[in-house]
Write an enzyme that holds these catalytic residues in place. Structure first.
Site, mmCIF file in Angstrom:
data_model
loop_
_atom_site.group_PDB
_atom_site.id
_atom_site.type_symbol
_atom_site.label_atom_id
_atom_site.label_comp_id
_atom_site.label_asym_id
_atom_site.label_seq_id
_atom_site.Cartn_x
_atom_site.Cartn_y
_atom_site.Cartn_z
ATOM 1 N N ASN A 16 0.833 -1.203 0.000
ATOM 2 C CA ASN A 16 0.000 0.000 0.000
ATOM 3 C C ASN A 16 0.870 1.256 0.000
ATOM 4 O OD1 ASN A 16 0.651 -0.906 2.641
ATOM 5 N ND2 ASN A 16 -1.043 0.220 3.560
ATOM 6 N N GLU B 48 0.192 5.163 0.820
ATOM 7 C CA GLU B 48 -0.794 6.125 1.314
ATOM 8 C C GLU B 48 -0.476 7.541 0.850
ATOM 9 O OE1 GLU B 48 -1.064 5.475 5.575
ATOM 10 O OE2 GLU B 48 -2.213 3.614 5.225
ATOM 11 N N CYS C 57 -4.047 0.774 -2.699
ATOM 12 C CA CYS C 57 -3.999 -0.486 -1.947
ATOM 13 C C CYS C 57 -2.953 -1.431 -2.548
ATOM 14 C CB CYS C 57 -5.351 -1.182 -1.984
ATOM 15 S SG CYS C 57 -6.636 -0.394 -1.015
ATOM 16 N N GLU D 194 -3.183 -4.595 -3.266
ATOM 17 C CA GLU D 194 -3.690 -5.488 -4.319
ATOM 18 C C GLU D 194 -3.666 -4.792 -5.676
ATOM 19 O OE1 GLU D 194 -4.996 -4.771 -1.395
ATOM 20 O OE2 GLU D 194 -6.402 -6.304 -0.684
ATOM 21 N N CYS E 264 -10.503 -4.813 0.087
ATOM 22 C CA CYS E 264 -11.584 -3.817 0.112
ATOM 23 C C CYS E 264 -12.452 -3.950 -1.147
ATOM 24 C CB CYS E 264 -11.013 -2.398 0.237
ATOM 25 S SG CYS E 264 -10.357 -1.719 -1.294
ATOM 26 N N CYS F 227 -10.833 -2.937 -4.477
ATOM 27 C CA CYS F 227 -9.859 -3.936 -4.948
ATOM 28 C C CYS F 227 -10.569 -5.170 -5.505
ATOM 29 C CB CYS F 227 -8.909 -4.332 -3.831
ATOM 30 S SG CYS F 227 -7.675 -3.063 -3.499
#
Ligand code: THU
Length: 134
Positions: free
Chosen positions: A44, A46, A55, A57, A94, A97
């Site tokens: 990830n 940010e 993210c 993924e 999430c 994703c």
């Protein structure tokens, strides 16, 4: 489990060291296996404007597309995480994703992530039933 699952788990675990997560202190690592047998990883990333966070993924999938091109198919995905205490906690991909994973998967693509007691493994179909399609 497949013959590649342990390698995916190891690669997802080690890429967490690269995560940029100063706001959540929650590091995520993802490793994806493409149908050509190659593994790509992502962590990830940010941002101070929280909604811009990428993210793990989606980062891994972008690496796979950049390396192999637009016709990639994902066979297996392993996601790991580490919280501020360095512990792994139950955490599934999430919603955003899931839709991105669906774009490059087939219904039986396997997704593994941390559950309450042990890792959970589901198919793409189970992770996001009735995903959006044109
Ligand atoms: N995160 C992921 O990398 N993947 C997910 O599927 C869930 C959330 C990241 C985004 C953010 O950096 C941190 O976890 C906390 O939400």
């Amino acid at each position: 489990m497949t013959p590649k699952t342990n390698e995916l788990l190891a690669r997802a675990t080690s890429i967490m060291a690269q995560a940029y997560a100063p706001y959540s202190n929650f590091s995520v690592g993802a490793a994806v296996l493409t149908s050509s047998g190659n593994i790509y990883v992502g962590c990830n990333v940010e941002n101070v404007s929280f909604g811009l966070t990428i993210c793990a993924e989606r980062n891994a999938i972008a690496q796979a597309v950049a390396a192999e091109g637009p016709s990639i198919k994902l066979e297996e995905i392993v996601v790991t995480n580490k919280n501020a205490d360095g512990k792994s906690i139950p955490c599934s991909p999430c919603g955003a994703c899931r839709q991105v994973i669906a774009e490059f998967s087939h219904p039986q693509t396997a997704i593994q992530y941390r559950g309450k007691q042990t890792d959970i493994r589901v198919s793409m179909e189970q992770l996001l039933p009735d995903s959006f399609r044109f």
